[in-house]
Design a protein around this motif. Structure first.
Motif, PDB file in Angstrom:
ATOM      1  N   ILE A 189       0.670  -1.160  -0.184  1.00 52.10           N
ATOM      2  CA  ILE A 189      -0.021  -0.050   0.129  1.00 52.10           C
ATOM      3  C   ILE A 189       0.964   1.155   0.044  1.00 52.10           C
ATOM      4  N   PRO A 190       1.895   1.309   0.700  1.00 55.32           N
ATOM      5  CA  PRO A 190       2.784   2.627   0.718  1.00 55.32           C
ATOM      6  C   PRO A 190       3.499   2.614  -0.506  1.00 55.32           C
ATOM      7  N   GLN A 191       3.948   1.499  -1.051  1.00 57.05           N
ATOM      8  CA  GLN A 191       4.755   1.607  -2.384  1.00 57.05           C
ATOM      9  C   GLN A 191       3.705   2.058  -3.400  1.00 57.05           C
ATOM     10  N   VAL A 192       2.457   1.737  -3.578  1.00 59.83           N
ATOM     11  CA  VAL A 192       1.634   2.303  -4.663  1.00 59.83           C
ATOM     12  C   VAL A 192       1.390   3.749  -4.255  1.00 59.83           C
ATOM     13  N   LEU A 193       1.043   4.081  -3.078  1.00 64.39           N
ATOM     14  CA  LEU A 193       0.483   5.644  -2.736  1.00 64.39           C
ATOM     15  C   LEU A 193       1.894   6.446  -2.706  1.00 64.39           C
ATOM     16  N   ASN A 194       3.002   6.074  -2.342  1.00 66.44           N
ATOM     17  CA  ASN A 194       4.126   6.772  -2.693  1.00 66.44           C
ATOM     18  C   ASN A 194       4.570   7.068  -3.948  1.00 66.44           C
ATOM     19  N   THR A 195       4.563   5.895  -4.905  1.00 60.54           N
ATOM     20  CA  THR A 195       5.009   6.224  -6.174  1.00 60.54           C
ATOM     21  C   THR A 195       3.951   6.489  -7.107  1.00 60.54           C
ATOM     22  N   GLY A 196       2.712   6.122  -6.928  1.00 60.40           N
ATOM     23  CA  GLY A 196       1.682   6.511  -7.694  1.00 60.40           C
ATOM     24  C   GLY A 196       1.651   5.243  -9.053  1.00 60.40           C
ATOM     25  N   ARG A 197       2.095   4.203  -8.600  1.00 64.78           N
ATOM     26  CA  ARG A 197       2.341   2.984  -9.721  1.00 64.78           C
ATOM     27  C   ARG A 197       1.970   1.707  -8.938  1.00 64.78           C
ATOM     28  N   ALA A 198       1.581   0.980  -9.765  1.00 72.93           N
ATOM     29  CA  ALA A 198       1.208  -0.478  -9.490  1.00 72.93           C
ATOM     30  C   ALA A 198       2.190  -1.117  -8.787  1.00 72.93           C
ATOM     31  N   ALA A 199       1.906  -2.197  -7.840  1.00 73.58           N
ATOM     32  CA  ALA A 199       2.956  -3.158  -7.464  1.00 73.58           C
ATOM     33  C   ALA A 199       2.173  -4.617  -7.130  1.00 73.58           C
ATOM     34  N   LEU A 200       3.025  -5.553  -7.406  1.00 72.22           N
ATOM     35  CA  LEU A 200       2.632  -6.800  -6.911  1.00 72.22           C
ATOM     36  C   LEU A 200       3.312  -7.142  -5.513  1.00 72.22           C
ATOM     37  N   SER A 201       2.407  -7.948  -4.630  1.00 67.09           N
ATOM     38  CA  SER A 201       3.030  -8.398  -3.623  1.00 67.09           C
ATOM     39  C   SER A 201       2.686  -9.892  -3.428  1.00 67.09           C
ATOM     40  N   LEU A 202       3.977 -10.767  -3.368  1.00 65.14           N
ATOM     41  CA  LEU A 202       3.687 -11.993  -3.208  1.00 65.14           C
ATOM     42  C   LEU A 202       3.429 -12.602  -1.893  1.00 65.14           C
ATOM     43  N   GLY A 203       3.037 -11.479  -1.138  1.00 60.85           N
ATOM     44  CA  GLY A 203       2.595 -11.863   0.269  1.00 60.85           C
ATOM     45  C   GLY A 203       3.527 -12.075   1.220  1.00 60.85           C
ATOM     46  N   CYS A 204       3.276 -12.349   2.306  1.00 61.53           N
ATOM     47  CA  CYS A 204       4.185 -12.695   3.494  1.00 61.53           C
ATOM     48  C   CYS A 204       3.815 -13.968   4.189  1.00 61.53           C
ATOM     49  N   CYS A 205       4.562 -14.516   4.993  1.00 63.35           N
ATOM     50  CA  CYS A 205       4.079 -15.850   5.716  1.00 63.35           C
ATOM     51  C   CYS A 205       3.105 -15.129   6.745  1.00 63.35           C
ATOM     52  N   GLY A 206       3.039 -14.151   7.174  1.00 59.59           N
ATOM     53  CA  GLY A 206       1.939 -13.459   8.150  1.00 59.59           C
ATOM     54  C   GLY A 206       0.759 -13.427   7.371  1.00 59.59           C
ATOM     55  N   ALA A 207       0.694 -12.903   6.129  1.00 62.59           N
ATOM     56  CA  ALA A 207      -0.455 -12.466   5.541  1.00 62.59           C
ATOM     57  C   ALA A 207      -1.209 -13.817   5.228  1.00 62.59           C
ATOM     58  N   ARG A 208      -0.353 -14.704   4.837  1.00 61.95           N
ATOM     59  CA  ARG A 208      -0.791 -16.145   4.386  1.00 61.95           C
ATOM     60  C   ARG A 208      -1.548 -16.851   5.732  1.00 61.95           C
ATOM     61  N   ALA A 209      -0.930 -16.691   6.812  1.00 62.55           N
ATOM     62  CA  ALA A 209      -1.758 -17.008   7.973  1.00 62.55           C
ATOM     63  C   ALA A 209      -3.011 -16.521   8.329  1.00 62.55           C
ATOM     64  N   TYR A 210      -3.022 -15.002   8.281  1.00 62.66           N
ATOM     65  CA  TYR A 210      -4.019 -14.230   8.728  1.00 62.66           C
ATOM     66  C   TYR A 210      -5.120 -14.092   7.539  1.00 62.66           C
ATOM     67  N   LEU A 211      -4.971 -14.370   6.414  1.00 61.72           N
ATOM     68  CA  LEU A 211      -6.082 -14.166   5.349  1.00 61.72           C
ATOM     69  C   LEU A 211      -6.381 -15.242   5.034  1.00 61.72           C
ATOM     70  N   GLY A 212      -7.729 -15.607   4.984  1.00 62.21           N
ATOM     71  CA  GLY A 212      -8.348 -16.650   4.383  1.00 62.21           C
ATOM     72  C   GLY A 212      -8.534 -16.827   3.031  1.00 62.21           C
ATOM     73  N   VAL A 213      -8.191 -15.730   2.118  1.00 55.16           N
ATOM     74  CA  VAL A 213      -8.447 -15.677   0.686  1.00 55.16           C
ATOM     75  C   VAL A 213      -7.210 -15.605  -0.113  1.00 55.16           C
ATOM     76  N   LEU A 214      -6.053 -15.988   0.777  1.00 54.65           N
ATOM     77  CA  LEU A 214      -4.744 -15.785  -0.049  1.00 54.65           C
ATOM     78  C   LEU A 214      -3.961 -17.455  -0.001  1.00 54.65           C
ATOM     79  N   PRO A 215      -4.661 -18.238  -0.919  1.00 52.40           N
ATOM     80  CA  PRO A 215      -3.871 -19.559  -1.070  1.00 52.40           C
ATOM     81  C   PRO A 215      -2.673 -19.395  -1.693  1.00 52.40           C
ATOM     82  N   ALA A 216      -1.802 -20.692  -1.499  1.00 52.69           N
ATOM     83  CA  ALA A 216      -0.571 -20.499  -1.855  1.00 52.69           C
ATOM     84  C   ALA A 216      -0.112 -20.166  -3.132  1.00 52.69           C
ATOM     85  N   GLY A 217      -0.962 -20.258  -4.172  1.00 53.50           N
ATOM     86  CA  GLY A 217      -0.791 -19.978  -5.741  1.00 53.50           C
ATOM     87  C   GLY A 217      -1.130 -18.377  -5.980  1.00 53.50           C
TER      88      GLY A 217
END
Length: 261
Positions: free
Chosen positions: A171-199
């Motif tokens: 989010i700060p990457q996109v807001l600071n630059t005004g450009r799109a970004a891809l996040s591969l996630g992190c181990c925390g996000a994959r533990a906390y989000l039920g909508v982020l499967p491994a792929g």
């Protein structure tokens, strides 16, 4: 697509969802010092700020630093006002990360943080966003990321960076630059989000160029589907011993299109 027009965010959400065949609706995120009329506080406890992306698929709400109380890293990346406890949690987390070699001292300046501080973060489905978004979050697989990456090249004349930990830094990457970004996630996000499967990954679009992205995604998705059929027919022809020219493969594509119409 001028985003000031009535219904344009709903239209943008529908085009993105239909073109990319998203399994989850696009989520709008806005940073503000004034809560939009009718938007209520999140009102729940979450283990990490990235969980708000999941909750926002169904309803609009706002958060303050207190709703992020269990996510010192999210407080840091979003430049929210930390409490003394959150400051201690952040230092403890960074100490553990450092001991693991996960985040070294020299890595810390490379993690994006919001340049400006706002009191509220507003989350909502893009289709019913109460205000023009600063960023739009999409949960995507590799095929969907392909189209979004092609759109980024056409809209921004560059490719989107692929980011790792922490996922919320997209989010700060996109807001600071005004450009799109891809996040591969992190181990925390994959533990906390039920909508982020491994792929799957997270692709964030800047709100200021959302209209351009919607136009290019719609066109590129159609082109990719047509060209996928072209390449499949060509593969089948080669595997059957033929040596088709591009014109012959195009003719086969047109014939299939005529047969299915």
């Amino acid at each position: 697509m001028p985003l000031a027009e009535p219904g344009c965010l709903s239209s943008a959400a529908k085009i993105l969802t239909d073109s990319l065949r998203l399994r989850r609706p696009p989520v709008a995120i806005s940073l503000t010092n004034h809560v939009p009329s009718g938007v209520r506080a999140h009102g729940g406890l979450v283990p990490a700020g990235c969980r708000f992306w999941e909750d926002a698929a169904d309803r609009a709400f706002y958060t303050t630093a207190s709703e992020h109380s269990l996510c010192a890293v999210g407080i840091y990346t979003h430049n929210l006002q930390p409490s003394p406890r959150q400051q201690v949690d952040l230092m403890d987390a960074l100490r553990v990360f450092g001991e693991l070699g996960y985040v070294r001292p020299e890595d810390l300046p490379l993690i994006p943080t919001l340049r400006s501080r706002h009191e509220y973060v507003v989350y909502s489905p893009l289709a019913t966003a109460p205000t023009a978004p600063d960023a739009v979050v999409l949960f995507v697989d590799a095929a969907q990321t392909l189209i979004l990456s092609e759109a980024t090249q056409q809209v921004e004349l560059q490719t989107a960076p692929a980011m790792g930990r922490p996922a919320c830094a997209v989010i700060p990457q996109v807001l600071n630059t005004g450009r799109a970004a891809l996040s591969l996630g992190c181990c925390g996000a994959r533990a906390y989000l039920g909508v982020l499967p491994a792929g799957d990954s997270i692709f964030a679009l800047p709100g200021q160029t959302l209209g351009l992205y919607v136009e290019r995604v719609e066109a590129l998705a159609k082109a990719n589907r047509l060209l996928s059929t072209f390449h499949e027919l060509r593969r089948q022809a080669v595997e059957s011993g033929q040596t088709p020219t591009v014109q012959e493969s195009l003719a086969a594509l047109m014939a299939q299109g005529s047969g299915s119409s």
